[in-house]
Enzyme design. Structure first.
Site, PDB file in Angstrom:
ATOM      1  N   HIS A 196       0.830  -1.220   0.000  1.00  0.00           N
ATOM      2  CA  HIS A 196       0.000   0.000   0.000  1.00  0.00           C
ATOM      3  C   HIS A 196       0.853   1.255   0.000  1.00  0.00           C
ATOM      4  CE1 HIS A 196      -2.190  -3.293   2.052  1.00  0.00           C
ATOM      5  NE2 HIS A 196      -3.144  -2.935   1.208  1.00  0.00           N
TER       6      HIS A 196
HETATM    7  S1  FES Z   1       1.716  -0.590   3.351  1.00  0.00           S
HETATM    8 FE1  FES Z   1       0.034  -1.897   3.704  1.00  0.00          FE
HETATM    9  S2  FES Z   1       1.032  -3.684   4.352  1.00  0.00           S
HETATM   10 FE2  FES Z   1       2.633  -2.354   4.031  1.00  0.00          FE
END
Ligand code: FES
Length: 231
Positions: A196
């Site tokens: 993410h």
């Molecule tokens: S940024 Fe979501 S798991 Fe690492």
């Protein structure tokens, strides 16, 4: 004829009546005489009615104090034996439940730091998790220390995250949802989580993206020069 017959019946009845008590009296006298010869009452004093049996011959011949002492001794001894048995049972149960030697051996991992050149990352596995070991350069240490800690999402000095500035040891699990970040990547020269888009700096502190916390520091020590023990 009728009156003769009635008179003879009356005569027979009156002759028959005294015979029954005589038989009964004879019978009870005979039983009493036989009982007196073979039976002795277990009751004290009175020979008739309901009385408490005499258990005198079973009573202790010792004094009351001696009897109490014996009772206390028996109760105390039984209590001590029961407590010892319970302790042994609980101890054995706990020993069975504790980790076996092979599991305990897995709980600690030893790493030879001499095999990791400066400026390189190594990933090892410890208790099922990846552990990042970074041999930091002087410039990376300086960069980690010049950050304004107050501006960080999870404020932490670099000094509080390392035991030796040149060795950064972290659990390689993103604090967002648990992906494994990529080393030497991201906007801050540290680690980048592609799941993410979380960016960690060269001290493993979160700088950008959804992760709320810095990368976790595991328990470790340097038992001797060039040796690292995690766990
Ligand atoms: S940024 Fe979501 S798991 Fe690492």
């Amino acid at each position: 004829m009728a009156s003769l017959s009635a008179a003879s019946r009356l005569c027979l009845r009156s002759a028959a009546k005294p015979a029954v008590p005589a038989v009964r009296a004879l019978s009870s006298t005979a039983v009493q005489a036989a009982g007196a010869a073979s039976y002795s009452s277990p009751f004290k004093g009175e020979t008739t009615g309901s009385k408490i049996p005499n258990f005198g011959k079973y009573a202790s011949k010792n004094s009351a104090a001696g009897n109490k002492l014996f009772s206390y001794f028996m109760v105390g001894s039984m209590g001590a034996l029961t407590a010892a048995g319970a302790k042994s049972t609980v101890s054995e149960f706990l020993v069975n439940m504790s980790a076996s030697a092979d599991v305990l051996a897995m709980a600690k991992v030893e790493v030879d730091l001499n095999a990791i050149p400066e400026g390189k990352n190594v990933i090892i596995k410890w208790r099922g998790k990846p552990i990042f070991i970074r041999h930091r350069t002087e410039s990376e240490i300086a960069e980690a220390n010049k950050v304004d800690v107050a501006s960080l999402r999870d404020p932490q000095n670099d000094d509080d995250r390392v035991q030796k500035p040149e060795w950064l040891i972290m659990v390689g699990v993103c604090t967002h949802l648990g992906c494994v970040p990529i080393g030497e990547a991201g906007d801050f020269g540290g680690w980048f989580c592609p799941c993410h888009g979380s960016h960690y700096d060269i001290s493993g502190r979160i700088r950008k993206g959804p992760a709320p916390l810095n990368l976790e520091i595991p328990v470790y020590e340097f038992p001797e020069e060039g040796k690292l023990v995690i766990g």
